[in-house]
Design a protein around this motif. Structure first.
Motif, mmCIF file in Angstrom:
data_model
loop_
_atom_site.group_PDB
_atom_site.id
_atom_site.type_symbol
_atom_site.label_atom_id
_atom_site.label_comp_id
_atom_site.label_asym_id
_atom_site.label_seq_id
_atom_site.Cartn_x
_atom_site.Cartn_y
_atom_site.Cartn_z
ATOM 1 N N THR A 82 0.835 -1.194 0.000
ATOM 2 C CA THR A 82 0.000 0.000 0.000
ATOM 3 C C THR A 82 0.875 1.251 0.000
ATOM 4 O OG1 THR A 82 -1.868 1.088 1.115
ATOM 5 C CG2 THR A 82 -0.133 0.188 2.523
ATOM 6 N N ASN A 83 0.207 2.393 -0.016
ATOM 7 C CA ASN A 83 0.871 3.689 0.113
ATOM 8 C C ASN A 83 1.145 3.943 1.599
ATOM 9 O OD1 ASN A 83 1.288 6.571 0.293
ATOM 10 N ND2 ASN A 83 0.368 6.767 -1.740
ATOM 11 N N THR A 85 1.519 6.691 3.011
ATOM 12 C CA THR A 85 0.844 7.894 3.477
ATOM 13 C C THR A 85 -0.665 7.675 3.623
ATOM 14 O OG1 THR A 85 0.436 8.823 1.260
ATOM 15 C CG2 THR A 85 2.571 9.296 2.285
ATOM 16 N N SER A 86 -1.146 6.472 3.374
ATOM 17 C CA SER A 86 -2.574 6.171 3.445
ATOM 18 C C SER A 86 -3.062 6.154 4.886
ATOM 19 C CB SER A 86 -2.855 4.817 2.795
ATOM 20 O OG SER A 86 -2.232 3.767 3.546
ATOM 21 N N LYS A 88 -4.613 3.735 6.396
ATOM 22 C CA LYS A 88 -4.276 2.463 7.037
ATOM 23 C C LYS A 88 -2.842 2.458 7.532
ATOM 24 C CE LYS A 88 -5.081 0.201 3.058
ATOM 25 N NZ LYS A 88 -4.757 1.219 2.019
ATOM 26 N N SER A 89 -1.936 3.024 6.730
ATOM 27 C CA SER A 89 -0.533 3.068 7.144
ATOM 28 C C SER A 89 -0.327 3.983 8.350
ATOM 29 C CB SER A 89 0.359 3.513 5.986
ATOM 30 O OG SER A 89 0.482 2.487 5.020
ATOM 31 N N SER A 143 -1.460 8.508 -7.235
ATOM 32 C CA SER A 143 -2.539 8.671 -6.269
ATOM 33 C C SER A 143 -2.055 9.125 -4.894
ATOM 34 C CB SER A 143 -3.295 7.347 -6.097
ATOM 35 O OG SER A 143 -4.260 7.447 -5.070
ATOM 36 N N GLN A 145 -3.083 8.693 -1.890
ATOM 37 C CA GLN A 145 -4.072 7.819 -1.270
ATOM 38 C C GLN A 145 -4.607 8.363 0.053
ATOM 39 O OE1 GLN A 145 -3.768 3.382 0.345
ATOM 40 N NE2 GLN A 145 -3.473 3.466 -1.852
ATOM 41 N N SER A 146 -5.922 8.314 0.183
ATOM 42 C CA SER A 146 -6.686 8.717 1.374
ATOM 43 C C SER A 146 -6.817 10.221 1.548
ATOM 44 C CB SER A 146 -6.098 8.106 2.659
ATOM 45 O OG SER A 146 -6.112 6.693 2.617
ATOM 46 N N ARG A 147 -6.203 11.026 0.685
ATOM 47 C CA ARG A 147 -6.333 12.470 0.789
ATOM 48 C C ARG A 147 -7.545 12.957 0.003
ATOM 49 N NH1 ARG A 147 -0.069 14.452 -0.287
ATOM 50 N NH2 ARG A 147 0.922 13.143 1.313
ATOM 51 N N TRP A 178 5.814 4.057 -0.883
ATOM 52 C CA TRP A 178 5.023 2.856 -1.173
ATOM 53 C C TRP A 178 5.793 1.613 -0.744
ATOM 54 C CZ3 TRP A 178 4.979 -1.712 -3.863
ATOM 55 C CH2 TRP A 178 3.737 -2.257 -4.215
#
Length: 218
Positions: A82-83, A85-86, A88-89, A143, A145-147, A178
């Protein structure tokens, strides 16, 4: 008030009668048993048998869940990518703990994995990255991600920019933001549906003396 649905949730039920799970049926280790059930789910033609529902929590204890794809399995744990910066991370960096469930509804089975997490090594990440389609690689760069984004056009524009950036490159490098996470299980539960809701739940639990198997009431 306009009626928009005829779904009657209380009446929805399925009788689970496809199989059973006894202690003597289990493989010697949790990862061998999970690999066996993954193989059987794949051969049965289930869509995306490696899909698992990943649950995390932030430092306030607020949980989140989403579906991710398992991309690694061995005695060390279960891996997904995954990313970093997401959302989940961010949760994983804060708590270093996660759970994941493989929901094989068509086979009336599920597997629950719970344990600590750590990042996959750069070498292992690079090996997996090289196996990804180019489009997926470019998407990982494009992407945020999550932003929150202004709209679909913002995503399409970001992808176009990345496509131009790597247009002449034979290989797309791994983004610095990533990589992979590995769930190192402390508990792995194998669940097989049975009639009258008397399901089989066999659990591998890691203790001071190693792994042990215990049966849990449904």
């Amino acid at each position: 008030m306009t009626e928009t649905s005829h779904i009657t949730l209380p009446a929805m039920r399925v009788s689970y009668e496809q199989g059973a799970l006894d202690e003597q049926d289990l493989a010697a280790t949790w990862h061998e048993q999970l690999a066996l059930w993954l193989d059987e789910a794949t051969k049965a033609g289930l869509p995306e048998p490696n899909a698992m529902v990943l649950a995390t929590a932030d430092l306030s204890g607020r949980p989140s869940s989403r579906t991710v794809l398992a991309k690694g399995l061995d005695e060390r744990g279960v891996v997904f990518y995954t990313n970093f910066t997401s959302a989940k991370s961010h949760d994983l960096l804060a708590t270093r703990y996660a759970s994941a469930t493989f929901p094989w509804y068509a086979m009336q089975r599920q597997v629950h994995v719970r344990g600590t997490v750590d990042k996959v090594s750069p070498t292992e990440t690079a090996e997996y990255w090289a196996s990804r389609p180019r489009g997926s690689q470019l998407g990982a760069w494009a992407s945020p991600q999550s932003r929150v984004v202004s709209g679909r056009s913002a995503l399409d524009s970001a992808l176009s920019t990345i496509q131009r950036q790597f247009g002449e490159s034979e290989q797309v490098p791994v983004p610095p933001h990533w990589g992979g996470w590995r769930i190192r299980p402390e508990v792995v539960e194998f669940w097989q549906g049975r009639r009258d809701r008397m399901h089989d739940r066999l659990r591998f639990r890691l203790g001071r003396d190693g792994w042990r198997v215990e049966r849990v009431a449904p």
